[in-house]
Design a protein around this motif. Structure first.
Motif, PDB file in Angstrom:
ATOM      1  N   MET A  73       0.830  -1.205   0.000  1.00 29.97           N
ATOM      2  CA  MET A  73       0.000   0.000   0.000  1.00 29.97           C
ATOM      3  C   MET A  73       0.865   1.256   0.000  1.00 29.97           C
ATOM      4  O   MET A  73       0.515   2.255  -0.643  1.00 29.97           O
ATOM      5  CB  MET A  73      -0.955   0.012   1.193  1.00 29.97           C
ATOM      6  N   HIS A  74       1.991   1.228   0.716  1.00 31.40           N
ATOM      7  CA  HIS A  74       2.920   2.364   0.685  1.00 31.40           C
ATOM      8  C   HIS A  74       3.389   2.634  -0.751  1.00 31.40           C
ATOM      9  O   HIS A  74       3.443   3.787  -1.198  1.00 31.40           O
ATOM     10  CB  HIS A  74       4.141   2.083   1.556  1.00 31.40           C
ATOM     11  N   LEU A  77       0.664   4.128  -2.905  1.00 30.01           N
ATOM     12  CA  LEU A  77       0.533   5.559  -2.605  1.00 30.01           C
ATOM     13  C   LEU A  77       1.666   6.350  -3.236  1.00 30.01           C
ATOM     14  O   LEU A  77       1.455   7.430  -3.799  1.00 30.01           O
ATOM     15  CB  LEU A  77       0.525   5.772  -1.094  1.00 30.01           C
ATOM     16  N   LYS A  78       2.874   5.818  -3.135  1.00 30.21           N
ATOM     17  CA  LYS A  78       4.052   6.508  -3.658  1.00 30.21           C
ATOM     18  C   LYS A  78       3.956   6.757  -5.154  1.00 30.21           C
ATOM     19  O   LYS A  78       4.330   7.818  -5.660  1.00 30.21           O
ATOM     20  CB  LYS A  78       5.304   5.692  -3.341  1.00 30.21           C
ATOM     21  N   THR A  82      -4.086   5.189  -6.926  1.00 29.82           N
ATOM     22  CA  THR A  82      -5.176   5.412  -5.976  1.00 29.82           C
ATOM     23  C   THR A  82      -6.220   4.309  -6.009  1.00 29.82           C
ATOM     24  O   THR A  82      -6.681   3.846  -4.951  1.00 29.82           O
ATOM     25  CB  THR A  82      -5.859   6.764  -6.261  1.00 29.82           C
ATOM     26  N   VAL A  85      -5.007   1.349  -4.191  1.00 29.68           N
ATOM     27  CA  VAL A  85      -5.037   1.596  -2.745  1.00 29.68           C
ATOM     28  C   VAL A  85      -6.427   1.301  -2.185  1.00 29.68           C
ATOM     29  O   VAL A  85      -6.570   0.630  -1.153  1.00 29.68           O
ATOM     30  CB  VAL A  85      -4.630   3.056  -2.433  1.00 29.68           C
ATOM     31  N   PRO A 106       0.253   4.259   6.040  1.00 27.98           N
ATOM     32  CA  PRO A 106      -0.394   4.854   4.858  1.00 27.98           C
ATOM     33  C   PRO A 106      -1.174   6.123   5.188  1.00 27.98           C
ATOM     34  O   PRO A 106      -1.219   7.057   4.377  1.00 27.98           O
ATOM     35  CB  PRO A 106      -1.312   3.737   4.368  1.00 27.98           C
ATOM     36  N   TYR A 109       1.314   8.859   5.341  1.00 30.16           N
ATOM     37  CA  TYR A 109       1.803   9.186   3.996  1.00 30.16           C
ATOM     38  C   TYR A 109       0.783  10.052   3.250  1.00 30.16           C
ATOM     39  O   TYR A 109       1.142  11.038   2.602  1.00 30.16           O
ATOM     40  CB  TYR A 109       2.069   7.893   3.229  1.00 30.16           C
ATOM     41  N   ALA A 110      -0.499   9.688   3.354  1.00 28.94           N
ATOM     42  CA  ALA A 110      -1.544  10.476   2.695  1.00 28.94           C
ATOM     43  C   ALA A 110      -1.626  11.873   3.297  1.00 28.94           C
ATOM     44  O   ALA A 110      -1.869  12.861   2.593  1.00 28.94           O
ATOM     45  CB  ALA A 110      -2.894   9.767   2.815  1.00 28.94           C
ATOM     46  N   ASN A 113       1.169  14.161   2.017  1.00 33.45           N
ATOM     47  CA  ASN A 113       0.977  14.610   0.638  1.00 33.45           C
ATOM     48  C   ASN A 113      -0.350  15.346   0.425  1.00 33.45           C
ATOM     49  O   ASN A 113      -0.687  15.696  -0.707  1.00 33.45           O
ATOM     50  CB  ASN A 113       1.051  13.404  -0.305  1.00 33.45           C
ATOM     51  N   GLU A 115      -3.475  14.285   0.656  1.00 35.60           N
ATOM     52  CA  GLU A 115      -4.480  13.527  -0.093  1.00 35.60           C
ATOM     53  C   GLU A 115      -5.786  13.464   0.710  1.00 35.60           C
ATOM     54  O   GLU A 115      -6.075  12.473   1.384  1.00 35.60           O
ATOM     55  CB  GLU A 115      -3.954  12.117  -0.380  1.00 35.60           C
ATOM     56  N   LEU A 118      -8.313  10.527   0.029  1.00 35.79           N
ATOM     57  CA  LEU A 118      -7.864   9.266   0.607  1.00 35.79           C
ATOM     58  C   LEU A 118      -7.996   9.269   2.126  1.00 35.79           C
ATOM     59  O   LEU A 118      -8.352   8.254   2.731  1.00 35.79           O
ATOM     60  CB  LEU A 118      -6.406   8.986   0.217  1.00 35.79           C
TER      61      LEU A 118
END
Length: 363
Positions: A73-74, A77-78, A82, A85, A106, A109-110, A113, A115, A118
């Motif tokens: 999942m990382h 996302l990278k 989407t 994910v 995750p 991470y979202a 960025n 997101e 998400l």
């Protein structure tokens, strides 16, 4: 064709050919502590069908870290996959909380960025993921501020303050006053960033403790005073917002501005919380903290009160027949009541309920 090539191309037929040649091929990969599985490869390439096939055959791959410390999942996302994910999330909602390199999940991470779409899906799927922290003791809220994702921060604050699941009030207080590796709370970070609007957003929350000290033994106010000695007027504005804010002025300001109509969930969560929302969120939270027996008792009492009120409305004082009815109607009604005594019994029963309603009301 090996499994890596099959995953890159999304070739499920090649996957099963490899399994026919060696039925234990996936188990052998799973025994390696840190490895790039076919699911990692498919996730980075956006091969949805292949990834879902692997998830069915070997669900444990979704939580495995590769040599760089990332889960599938990382990687999705990278590389901006989407849809993949969301498909992984459908299969296992707990993937949002799996921490990789640096303790970053995750959700983190979202957040980093910005997101928002998400984040909405992640928090709907796994609300408690918001309390996860990185190796630097950063929550998603800290990450949003450190990366100057102020819209994301406002969304997370709004979601946290509107939550009314069990222990929601405790979680809100915990996260709003959480200290990172350097002892900085969200309020400390907002002051360090010289962002008055962010400070205002934080101090609007009554559960925020403004007297917490960081590793340098400084409160947010003391940080501002230190900055003021170095010059600049931005810090003065922040100091005034912190020191002069009170519950009375907060309530007055919220009442003067009604809850705005918002078209999307993420916009609604980021919007200002009205005094009415605060009231029912408080009630819901208190209700969720009650035991099952207490909740059932309250439901019974509420049902009885509603029933009594409803019956009282059906049987008003003086009955349903009014004095201004004409003679013919009155005569017909009398004959109907005599010929069908059950209706009279129903009226008497209704009157009894009406009396019960008066007793509950205390009159």
């Amino acid at each position: 064709m090996d499994l890596r090539d099959a995953a890159q191309q999304g070739n499920t037929q090649a996957l099963y050919c490899a399994i026919k040649k060696d039925p234990g091929v996936l188990d052998k990969i799973d025994k390696i502590p840190f490895v790039e599985t076919p699911l990692h490869t498919a996730a980075s390439k956006g091969q949805i069908e292949f990834a879902m096939e692997i998830m069915m055959l070997k669900p444990s791959f979704a939580r495995k870290l590769d040599q760089d410390g990332f889960t599938p999942m990382h990687l999705a996302l990278k590389f901006g996959r989407t849809q993949l994910v969301l498909r992984l999330l459908d299969v296992d909602k707990g993937l949002v909380r799996v921490q990789g390199r640096g303790g970053v999940s995750p959700l983190h991470y979202a957040t980093e960025n910005g997101e928002l779409d998400l984040l909405v899906e992640f928090l709907k799927a796994c609300p408690m993921s918001i309390e996860d922290v990185t190796n630097r003791r950063e929550t998603a809220l800290h990450i949003a501020l450190n990366n100057q994702r102020f819209a994301t921060f406002q969304f997370l604050i709004g979601w946290l303050r509107r939550a009314w699941f069990i222990r929601a009030a405790w979680l809100e207080k915990k996260l709003l006053n959480w200290q990172d590796g350097e002892g900085n709370t969200l309020l400390h970070l907002a002051v360090l960033l010289n962002e008055p609007e962010v400070v205002r957003c934080i101090v609007n929350c009554i559960s925020v403790d403004k007297n917490i000290k960081n590793s340098a033994n400084q409160t947010a106010i003391e940080l501002i005073l230190e900055k003021m000695h170095k010059g600049g007027d931005e810090e003065i504005r922040i100091k005034r917002m912190i020191s002069s804010w009170s519950i009375v002025t907060l309530c007055a300001k919220i009442v003067s501005s009604p809850l705005p109509e918002v078209p999307h969930l993420k916009t609604f969560i980021s919007s200002r919380i009205s005094i009415f929302e605060k009231c029912y969120i408080f009630v819901f939270r208190e209700y969720m903290e009650l035991g099952n027996d207490t909740r059932n008792m309250l439901l019974v009492v509420a049902t009885l009160a509603v029933t009594a009120t409803y019956q009282a409305a059906l049987s008003p004082p003086g009955g349903v027949w009014q004095d201004n009815s004409n003679a013919a109607t009155d005569t017909g009604a009398s004959e109907l009541l005599v010929s069908q005594p059950s209706h009279q019994a129903g009226r008497e029963h209704g009157s009894g309920n009406h009396g019960l309603g008066r007793t509950i009301d205390g009159s």
